[in-house]
Design an enzyme around this catalytic site. Structure first.
Site, PDB file in Angstrom:
ATOM      1  CD  GLN A 157     -12.931  -1.424   3.635  1.00  0.00           C
ATOM      2  OE1 GLN A 157     -11.922  -1.625   3.000  1.00  0.00           O
ATOM      3  NE2 GLN A 157     -13.681  -0.791   3.436  1.00  0.00           N
ATOM      4  CB  ILE A 191      -9.121   6.134   1.837  1.00  0.00           C
ATOM      5  CG1 ILE A 191      -8.487   5.535   3.463  1.00  0.00           C
ATOM      6  CG2 ILE A 191     -10.441   5.796   1.659  1.00  0.00           C
ATOM      7  CD1 ILE A 191      -9.265   6.511   4.539  1.00  0.00           C
ATOM      8  CB  SER A 243      -1.101   0.102   1.411  1.00  0.00           C
ATOM      9  OG  SER A 243      -1.761  -1.069   1.179  1.00  0.00           O
ATOM     10  CB  ILE A 244       0.364   4.466  -1.357  1.00  0.00           C
ATOM     11  CG1 ILE A 244       0.421   4.221  -3.315  1.00  0.00           C
ATOM     12  CG2 ILE A 244       0.772   5.653  -1.463  1.00  0.00           C
ATOM     13  CD1 ILE A 244       0.068   4.235  -4.670  1.00  0.00           C
ATOM     14  NE  ARG A 304       4.081  -4.366 -11.509  1.00  0.00           N
ATOM     15  CZ  ARG A 304       3.425  -4.713 -12.224  1.00  0.00           C
ATOM     16  NH1 ARG A 304       2.593  -5.541 -13.017  1.00  0.00           N
ATOM     17  NH2 ARG A 304       4.604  -4.712 -13.761  1.00  0.00           N
ATOM     18  CB  THR A 305      -1.869  -1.058  -4.532  1.00  0.00           C
ATOM     19  OG1 THR A 305      -2.488  -0.454  -5.327  1.00  0.00           O
ATOM     20  CG2 THR A 305      -0.233   0.292  -3.830  1.00  0.00           C
ATOM     21  CG  LEU A 306      -5.052  -5.760  -2.659  1.00  0.00           C
ATOM     22  CD1 LEU A 306      -6.125  -4.898  -1.108  1.00  0.00           C
ATOM     23  CD2 LEU A 306      -5.100  -6.521  -3.341  1.00  0.00           C
ATOM     24  CE  LYS A 310      -7.340   9.020  -6.641  1.00  0.00           C
ATOM     25  NZ  LYS A 310      -7.278   8.811  -5.151  1.00  0.00           N
ATOM     26  CE1 TYR A 342      -7.291   6.211 -11.376  1.00  0.00           C
ATOM     27  CE2 TYR A 342      -8.072   8.392 -11.747  1.00  0.00           C
ATOM     28  CZ  TYR A 342      -7.149   6.986 -10.635  1.00  0.00           C
ATOM     29  OH  TYR A 342      -7.335   7.353  -9.308  1.00  0.00           O
ATOM     30  CB  VAL A 364     -14.727   6.714   5.345  1.00  0.00           C
ATOM     31  CG1 VAL A 364     -12.825   6.986   5.565  1.00  0.00           C
ATOM     32  CG2 VAL A 364     -14.427   6.124   3.755  1.00  0.00           C
TER      33      VAL A 364
END
Ligand code: NAD
Length: 264
Positions: free
Chosen positions: A41, A93, A20-21, A193-195, A163, A156, A66
């Site tokens: 979460q 998030i 994760s970032i 490369r993250t979830l 964003k 995206y 959240v």
């Protein structure tokens, strides 16, 4: 370790695992002496986050979804009780239905548009309000964005719209809280490369394309984002607020693919 963040306390939200970032940010801040609280979460992520928290000496590890504002309130109640105040937050998030992170933006459903905006954009405003109430001596707030906010990135879709709204929120919040010496900035990372990153259709193609066509010819790493988060959280950036700071190997400055790539 050195002492850039010694005596500072803050909240990092959005660690799902070691890719994760948010984890890149947590490590960089802890390495410079910051005391960190983490949120996760749901219990499935909790199991992954707790061992990571141990690595950086973080003892405040709190559940937070959240979409359930009571859990957000509880996080800030717990922070007030434990620490009295905070110096920084990192919000990393985002969520959208992966079925709508492909194909046409025009096909976005009302339900997923709303949910994406609440989780990926409005949560930052709700969190900023609660964090500001605990920032007694100024502070820093950071969120994570992506270049799909200003230019069309295939697939995206609604996340790009969220964003864009998130980046506008950064500017409004920076104006709201500037008089209290609370700075609000966003980091616009290149693909990692993250979830969440893998949820965008054809992520691998975008990842490779951006590496081949960015000035630095490299992909963005969580440690690079961590370095920027450290700068924006620390006194080094005390004159900086309302900024969208790119950490993307320079990809955002290019107007067309590398010519050698086109000749291949
Ligand atoms: P990640 O999957 O590791 O992190 C996303 C986090 O969002 C997870 O920890 C998840 O639990 C959390 N989250 C989602 N819905 C939530 C909810 N309802 N309540 C609380 N938490 C919730 O992926 P990441 O890539 O590290 O994403 C972090 C941020 O960075 C996101 O805002 C993402 O849009 C942004 N970003 C990612 C990339 C990329 O290529 N990976 C690029 C630029 C910006």
């Amino acid at each position: 370790m050195s002492d850039l963040m010694k005596g500072k306390r803050g909240l990092v939200m959005g660690v799902a695992n070691h890719n994760s970032i948010a984890w890149g940010a947590a490590k960089a801040l802890a390495d410079q002496g910051a005391e960190i609280a983490l949120t996760y979460q749901g219990e499935a992520f909790g199991k992954r986050v707790r061992p990571l928290a141990d690595k950086i000496g973080s003892t405040l590890v709190l559940p937070c979804d959240v979409e359930d504002i009571a859990t957000v309130d509880k996080v800030f109640d717990d922070l007030r009780e434990a620490w009295g105040g905070i110096d920084f937050i990192v919000h990393a998030i985002a969520f959208s239905d992966r079925n709508e992170l492909k194909g046409l933006y025009a096909e976005t459903s009302r339900e997923n548009f709303t949910r994406t905006m609440v989780i990926s954009c409005f949560s930052f405003t709700e969190i900023a309000k609660r964090a500001a109430a605990l920032m007694n001596n100024g502070g820093s707030m950071i969120t994570m964005t992506y270049g799909g906010s200003t230019r069309v990135m295939p697939n995206y879709n609604v996340m790009g719209v969220a964003k864009a709204a998130l980046e506008a929120s950064v500017r409004y919040l920076a104006s709201d809280y500037g008089p209290r010496n609370i700075r609000v900035n966003a980091i616009s990372a290149g693909p990692v490369r993250t979830l969440a990153g893998a949820g965008v259709s054809d992520a691998r193609l975008m990842f490779n394309y951006q590496r081949r066509n960015s000035p630095l010819r490299s992909n963005t790493t969580i440690d690079q984002v961590g370095g920027a988060a450290l700068y924006l959280s620390s006194q080094l950036s005390e004159g900086v607020t309302g900024e969208i700071h790119y950490v993307d190997a320079g990809y955002n400055i290019m107007s067309m693919p590398d010519l050698e790539e086109l000749k291949k």
